[in-house]
Design an enzyme around this catalytic site. Structure first.
Site, PDB file in Angstrom:
ATOM      1  N   GLY A  56       0.782  -1.293  -0.090  1.00 19.24           N
ATOM      2  CA  GLY A  56       0.174   0.132  -0.048  1.00 19.24           C
ATOM      3  C   GLY A  56       0.811   1.323   0.032  1.00 19.24           C
ATOM      4  CB  CYS A  57       3.719   2.397   2.270  1.00 20.89           C
ATOM      5  SG  CYS A  57       2.801   2.396   3.737  1.00 20.89           S
ATOM      6  CB  THR A  58       5.254   0.454  -2.740  1.00 16.24           C
ATOM      7  OG1 THR A  58       6.039   0.004  -1.668  1.00 16.24           O
ATOM      8  CG2 THR A  58       5.702   0.501  -4.393  1.00 16.24           C
TER       9      THR A  58
END
Length: 167
Positions: A56-58
């Site tokens: 998700g953060c990527t």
């Protein structure tokens, strides 16, 4: 061409705990150390995310990276914030070609200032982690808008759309 925008949050119960301006706080980032108050003079977006190099953060970082030229045309500077170390941020920056600074907040000082540390359930266990959130500040360092409990995918476009509509 500055307009006054009322501050609002999707999660109204947190509005009393929300900072109204950029704090007088030194931070370490992938692009050096600086005081957040020195960001006055342009629009600033601080986006808080849980962990480098996770799915998700990527996705979120890639979306902000890909839309960065559009944000820059509007005079907005972007800064990602997590509890990860500078070493981890450097690896993330290199792997994903992230052109904006990532702020390292291992002691959670900035995270707690913005009240983004929340209790989460992870594999049936309660843990403290960052609630994905973003904060937009004007050229005077005053909070214009915040987004809390956001989804990674599509968030950058949502923020850009808000800025295009209001700035």
């Amino acid at each position: 061409m500055s307009t006054s925008i009322p501050v609002s949050t999707p999660d109204e119960k947190n509005s009393s705990e929300q900072p109204s301006k950029l704090p007088n706080l030194m931070v370490d980032s992938t692009q050096g150390s600086f005081n957040l108050q020195t960001l006055q003079g342009h629009y600033t977006l601080l986006y808080f995310y849980p962990k480098d190099l996770t799915a998700g953060c990527t996705t979120q970082a890639q979306d902000f990276r890909d839309l960065l030229p559009e944000f820059e045309k509007l005079g907005v500077k972007i800064y990602g914030v997590s509890r990860d170390s500078l070493k981890s941020h450097d690896k993330f920056t290199l792997k994903e070609s992230i052109p904006f600074a990532l702020i390292s907040d291992p002691d959670e000082i900035l995270c707690r200032h913005f009240d983004v540390i929340k209790t989460k359930n992870m594999y049936g266990k309660q843990v403290q982690g960052i609630e994905r959130s973003s904060f937009l500040f004007d050229q005077q360092g005053q909070l214009l808008q915040s987004w809390r409990k956001v989804k990674a995918a599509g968030h950058a476009a949502l923020v850009l759309n808000f800025i295009q509509q209001h700035i």
